[in-house]
Design an enzyme around this catalytic site. Structure first.
Site, PDB file in Angstrom:
ATOM      1  N   PHE A   1       0.863  -1.342  -0.011  1.00 44.50           N
ATOM      2  CA  PHE A   1       0.064  -0.060  -0.014  1.00 44.50           C
ATOM      3  C   PHE A   1       0.925   1.411  -0.024  1.00 44.50           C
ATOM      4  O   PHE A   1       1.858   1.031   0.612  1.00 44.50           O
ATOM      5  CB  PHE A   1      -1.184  -0.022   1.425  1.00 44.50           C
ATOM      6  CG  PHE A   1      -1.702  -1.247   1.474  1.00 44.50           C
ATOM      7  CD1 PHE A   1      -1.420  -2.095   2.328  1.00 44.50           C
ATOM      8  CD2 PHE A   1      -2.756  -1.636   0.255  1.00 44.50           C
ATOM      9  CE1 PHE A   1      -2.211  -3.267   2.453  1.00 44.50           C
ATOM     10  CE2 PHE A   1      -3.559  -2.882   0.592  1.00 44.50           C
ATOM     11  CZ  PHE A   1      -3.365  -3.720   1.425  1.00 44.50           C
ATOM     12  N   ASP A   2       0.062   2.302  -0.652  1.00 43.20           N
ATOM     13  CA  ASP A   2       0.922   3.765  -0.756  1.00 43.20           C
ATOM     14  C   ASP A   2       0.381   4.573   0.220  1.00 43.20           C
ATOM     15  O   ASP A   2       0.689   5.495   0.794  1.00 43.20           O
ATOM     16  CB  ASP A   2       0.840   4.286  -2.114  1.00 43.20           C
ATOM     17  CG  ASP A   2       1.483   3.596  -2.985  1.00 43.20           C
ATOM     18  OD1 ASP A   2       1.146   3.412  -4.203  1.00 43.20           O
ATOM     19  OD2 ASP A   2       2.407   2.651  -2.746  1.00 43.20           O
ATOM     20  N   VAL A   3      -1.041   4.218   0.621  1.00 41.92           N
ATOM     21  CA  VAL A   3      -1.826   5.236   1.478  1.00 41.92           C
ATOM     22  C   VAL A   3      -2.630   4.284   2.622  1.00 41.92           C
ATOM     23  O   VAL A   3      -3.029   3.276   2.201  1.00 41.92           O
ATOM     24  CB  VAL A   3      -3.147   5.581   0.593  1.00 41.92           C
ATOM     25  CG1 VAL A   3      -3.847   6.610   1.144  1.00 41.92           C
ATOM     26  CG2 VAL A   3      -2.373   6.228  -0.740  1.00 41.92           C
TER      27      VAL A   3
ATOM     28  N   GLN B   1       1.319   7.930   2.375  1.00 38.93           N
ATOM     29  CA  GLN B   1       0.363   8.851   2.627  1.00 38.93           C
ATOM     30  C   GLN B   1      -0.481   8.540   3.776  1.00 38.93           C
ATOM     31  O   GLN B   1      -1.161   7.390   3.797  1.00 38.93           O
ATOM     32  CB  GLN B   1      -0.454   9.191   1.431  1.00 38.93           C
ATOM     33  CG  GLN B   1      -1.265  10.462   1.385  1.00 38.93           C
ATOM     34  CD  GLN B   1      -2.186  10.617  -0.033  1.00 38.93           C
ATOM     35  OE1 GLN B   1      -2.050   9.641  -0.847  1.00 38.93           O
ATOM     36  NE2 GLN B   1      -2.796  11.731  -0.017  1.00 38.93           N
TER      37      GLN B   1
ATOM     38  N   LYS C   1      -4.390   0.849  -4.189  1.00 42.46           N
ATOM     39  CA  LYS C   1      -3.128   0.893  -3.276  1.00 42.46           C
ATOM     40  C   LYS C   1      -3.343   1.450  -1.737  1.00 42.46           C
ATOM     41  O   LYS C   1      -2.484   2.080  -1.230  1.00 42.46           O
ATOM     42  CB  LYS C   1      -2.339   1.782  -3.841  1.00 42.46           C
ATOM     43  CG  LYS C   1      -1.791   1.331  -5.461  1.00 42.46           C
ATOM     44  CD  LYS C   1      -0.935  -0.028  -5.500  1.00 42.46           C
ATOM     45  CE  LYS C   1       0.493   0.031  -4.921  1.00 42.46           C
ATOM     46  NZ  LYS C   1       1.164  -0.988  -4.673  1.00 42.46           N
TER      47      LYS C   1
END
Ligand SMILES: O=C(O)[C@H](O)[C@H](O)COP(=O)(O)O
Ligand SMILES: [Mg+2]
Length: 313
Positions: A31-33, A65, A256
């Site tokens: 994951f990015d968030v 994020q 993501k």
């Protein structure tokens, strides 16, 4: 609440990640968030759970994020910034997206009420009032000290003849209210019966605090639901209106993104209905693992940990 069968995040059932460092790293790297719930995940009232500042710092160092998505409408985004600072958590006002803000932008940007009939009667705390102010939505009720009193015989007459009512009220908005009174319910009921739109920041039945459970926003709005026979439109989790607003503000790829929460029928349902890449249940709040490990469980997260700090391995 609409029953939805088997809202499962992953076919193989939820992964238990506590103590499984390779599993934790693999999960985080997907994951990015990260959308974070607050009550029951970061803290329980004023009690901060172990290693929360370190966990947030770890995710920031991995350039993730972060968005803090709380249903607790008693505080505004700036109130939360103060709470984060007081607990040594590196977080920013602009990263907070609470149910009171969700309700305020729904009223100002979706309903677009025309003055003078654009006022909101609040059954809730200052967090709701502050967010309505941030969207320049006029309001009354709420923390007005004049309403924190006994219902007097003449009040019945004056509510019935409308002399105690404000003709500009077009919406009744309920949230977690630590100061409910019969007078406030009587006024709110009169407004709804006059045709005011009945909204709620959220309808969580309970509030996790001090390691225990207390009446939640759903419990403080229940008398009005019973009295009017109407269900409010709830603008907090699991409402997808809130998810759309969050995606609109923070611009991210849902696949993501991961929702982290302690409550199945708000946080985890919110993430699954929102089509996020994953959901993580933290066992320091409302929901117990037996609820989602049971055969035929309705809402099942992708993974779970005993406490958020376990993400550090
Ligand atoms: O009653 C309530 O409002 C909820 O219990 C409380 O707001 C939950 O907050 P969250 O877990 O979404 O941060
Ligand atoms: Mg929670």
């Amino acid at each position: 609440m609409q029953a939805v069968k088997n809202m499962v995040s992953s076919a193989s059932g939820p992964q238990y990640l506590t103590g499984n460092k390779p599993g934790l790293d693999a999960f985080i790297d997907q994951f990015d968030v990260f959308l974070f719930d607050c009550d029951g995940v970061l803290w329980s009232g004023d009690h901060l759970f172990p290693r929360i500042p370190e966990t947030i710092r770890m995710l920031r160092e991995k350039k993730k994020q972060l968005v803090f998505v709380t249903n607790n409408s008693t505080k505004s985004r700036s109130d939360y910034k103060k709470k984060f600072d007081s607990m040594g958590i590196e977080a920013y006002e602009d990263e907070v997206f609470g149910s009171s803000y969700s309700a305020a932008i729904y009223i100002s940007r979706i309903m677009k009420l025309q003055a003078p009939k654009n006022k909101v009667f609040v059954l809730g705390e200052s967090g709701v009032e502050q967010e309505l102010d941030s969207e320049k939505v006029p309001h009354c009720g709420g923390t007005d000290p004049q309403l924190r009193r006994e219902m007097m015989p003449e009040d019945f007459k004056n509510v019935a003849n409308g002399s105690l009512l404000d003709d500009d009220v077009a919406v009744v908005l309920t949230g977690l209210d630590y100061h409910p009174s019969y007078l406030k319910y009587a006024l709110a009921m009169a407004y709804v019966r006059r045709g005011a739109k009945f909204l709620a920041t959220n309808v969580d039945s309970t509030l996790p605090s001090a390691g225990s459970l207390f009446p939640g926003a759903g419990s403080t709005s229940a008398p009005l639901i019973t009295a009017t026979g109407q269900e409010p439109l709830a603008l907090g989790k699991p409402s997808q209106a809130m998810m759309d607003a969050i995606e609109g503000k923070f611009q991210f790829d849902r696949k993501k993104a991961c929702m982290i929460g302690d409550r199945l029928n708000t946080d985890i349902e919110f993430g699954i209905k929102g089509g996020l890449g994953g959901t993580l249940c933290v066992l320091t709040g409302v929901s117990k693992k037996e609820e989602f490990l049971a055969a035929g469980a309705e809402v099942v997260p992708s993974a779970y940990v005993d406490q958020l700090g376990d993400l550090l391995g």
